[in-house]
Structures are given as structure tokens and as C-alpha cells.
Design an enzyme around this catalytic site. Structure first.
Site, PDB file in Angstrom:
ATOM      1  N   LYS A   1     -18.954  14.291  20.342  1.00 28.59           N
ATOM      2  CA  LYS A   1     -17.912  14.769  19.438  1.00 28.59           C
ATOM      3  C   LYS A   1     -18.566  15.256  18.147  1.00 28.59           C
ATOM      4  CE  LYS A   1     -13.314  13.073  18.226  1.00 28.59           C
ATOM      5  NZ  LYS A   1     -12.574  11.835  17.994  1.00 28.59           N
TER       6      LYS A   1
HETATM    7  C1  E4P Z   1      -9.059  12.181  17.695  1.00 28.20           C
HETATM    8  O1  E4P Z   1     -10.005  12.290  18.442  1.00 28.20           O
HETATM    9  C2  E4P Z   1      -9.039  11.326  16.506  1.00 28.20           C
HETATM   10  O2  E4P Z   1      -9.810  10.184  16.775  1.00 28.20           O
HETATM   11  C3  E4P Z   1      -7.658  10.823  16.151  1.00 28.20           C
HETATM   12  O3  E4P Z   1      -6.667  11.341  16.995  1.00 28.20           O
HETATM   13  C4  E4P Z   1      -7.344  10.855  14.704  1.00 28.20           C
HETATM   14  O4  E4P Z   1      -6.043  10.353  14.492  1.00 28.20           O
HETATM   15  P1  E4P Z   1      -5.501   9.915  13.059  1.00 28.20           P
HETATM   16  O5  E4P Z   1      -5.202  11.155  12.268  1.00 28.20           O
HETATM   17  O6  E4P Z   1      -4.245   9.144  13.359  1.00 28.20           O
HETATM   18  O7  E4P Z   1      -6.588   9.083  12.424  1.00 28.20           O
END
Ligand code: E4P
Length: 213
Positions: free
Chosen positions: A83
Site C-alpha cells: 500500500k
Molecule cells: C483504507 O484502506 C483505510 O485503511 C481506511 O478505510 C481509512 O478509513 P478511515 O477514514 O475511517 O480512517
């Protein structure tokens, strides 16, 4: 639509797996910090539980350092997807890793042109953040629709992974638009199985059953 769990909590991952609802797992540095575990050990433990793609996020911000960080992560298991942030260095790192056959997930996507660049660089997944756009008064779902349209117009194979999902209605809308994947916290999975009329109906069925002659 595939369903990924946005968590590094092993109990939650097991619970989602037992429901048949675990197509993959996403993590980010905040999620790993909350789990309070060693990063590499926890990613390995997640790979033991999940056969689908498991996203592990780098914390380096420069191209070469991102690649260095990715190296031991891809060794953890074939499920690992690297990622990377939707920055210039992140897109470059995506291009470098994709050309070596390493799958990537481009995260923190807030506008469709970042998604276009990610697709050109060969990203496996693009992660547009719905909830964080909603938080600042923009409609996060518009972004999902725009990326879907751009990818379909030109036949890009990068999968649209709807992220930052806060409630079940986000999921309904993502499924209607045609997101390929949605990643959700465990509480959203729990919410997907709840309806007050189901509870009331069951209560009535059981009460009637008890009264039978
Ligand atoms: C996605 O890969 C992220 O980890 C996640 O969806 C972020 O979500 P949040 O905005 O609720 O922290």
C-alpha cells in the site's frame, strides 16, 4: 462486490472469516499502531487467516525507501499487496513494483486524476476515501462514481476499492455504483446483518411457536 476487513485485529478477522465475508484485509499505519503489535509479525498472522489480498502500507515517503520497505513485506506471503500513498513518489513506486509483478494498493485517493495516474502505473487497487471527503462537506460517493466511469471509459483493470466507509448505507451506494471492493471496519459488517423488523419478526415467530397446541 468483494468485502475486505479494514482491521489488524485478529479476533475481528477470524469473525469475518467465519461469516464467509473475508475476501481480503486492509491495514494502515494508524490501524497497526492501534493493534500495538510488531508490524511484520502482525502481517504474517493476518496472512495465516486470510487467503485473499492483504494490504501492508509503507511509511517511507520517498521512492527508493518505499521500495526498500516493500521488499521484506512481499516476502511475508503471496497475499501481500503493497500500500502506497497517492503522491508522486507513491505513483513512481507503484510503477516500479508493478513492473516487477508486485501488486499495489494506492491509498489516500481524493480526486479522480490520482486514480487515473495509479491505473497508468499499473496499480492493482485504488483506494478512494469516502468518509474523509464527507467529513469536509464533499460527497465521497461522487468520487467512487467518477473513478468507476473513468476506468470503464478506458478499460483500466485497476480495481476500485471503496475505503473510509463509515456505515452500511455507504456500502449500499458503493454496490449500486459498481465498486469492485469495499473495505469496512468490523462494526459495519455487524450492521449489515441487522434490521429491527428481523428481530421483531423472529420474536413473534418464537412467541407463536411457544403457544402452539
Ligand atoms: C483504507 O484502506 C483505510 O485503511 C481506511 O478505510 C481509512 O478509513 P478511515 O477514514 O475511517 O480512517
Amino acid at each position: 462486490m468483494d468485502l475486505y476487513l479494514d482491521s489488524a485485529d485478529l479476533d475481528e478477522i477470524r469473525a469475518a472469516r467465519d461469516l464467509g465475508a473475508l475476501d481480503g484485509v486492509t491495514t494502515n499505519p494508524s490501524i497497526i499502531a492501534k493493534a500495538g503489535a510488531d508490524f511484520h509479525e502482525r502481517m504474517a498472522a493476518i496472512c495465516e487467516l486470510c487467503e485473499g489480498p492483504v494490504s501492508a502500507e509503507v511509511t517511507a515517503t520517498e521512492h527508493d525507501a518505499m521500495l526498500e520497505e516493500a521488499e521484506p513485506l512481499v516476502e511475508i506471503g503471496e497475499q501481500i499487496v503493497i500500500k502506497l500513498p497517492c503522491t508522486t513518489d507513491g505513483i513512481r513506486a507503484c510503477n516500479s513494483l508493478s513492473s516487477r509483478g508486485v501488486r499495489t494498493n494506492l491509498t489516500l485517493c481524493f480526486q479522480p486524476l490520482q486514480a487515473l495516474m495509479a491505473a497508468k502505473a499499473g496499480a492493482f487497487l485504488i483506494s478512494p476515501f469516502i468518509g474523509r471527503l464527507d467529513d469536509i462537506g464533499q460527497d465521497g460517493m461522487d468520487l467512487i462514481q467518477q473513478i468507476r466511469t473513468v476506468y470503464d471509459n478506458y478499460g483500466y483493470e485497476t480495481q476500485v476499492l471503496a475505503a473510509s466507509i463509515r456505515h452500511p448505507m455507504h456500502l449500499v451506494q458503493c454496490a449500486l455504483i459498481g465498486a469492485d471492493v469495499a473495505t469496512v471496519p468490523f462494526k459495519v459488517i455487524e450492521g449489515m446483518m441487522k434490521h429491527p423488523l428481523t428481530d421483531q419478526g423472529l420474536e413473534k415467530f418464537l412467541a407463536d411457536w411457544k403457544k402452539r397446541g
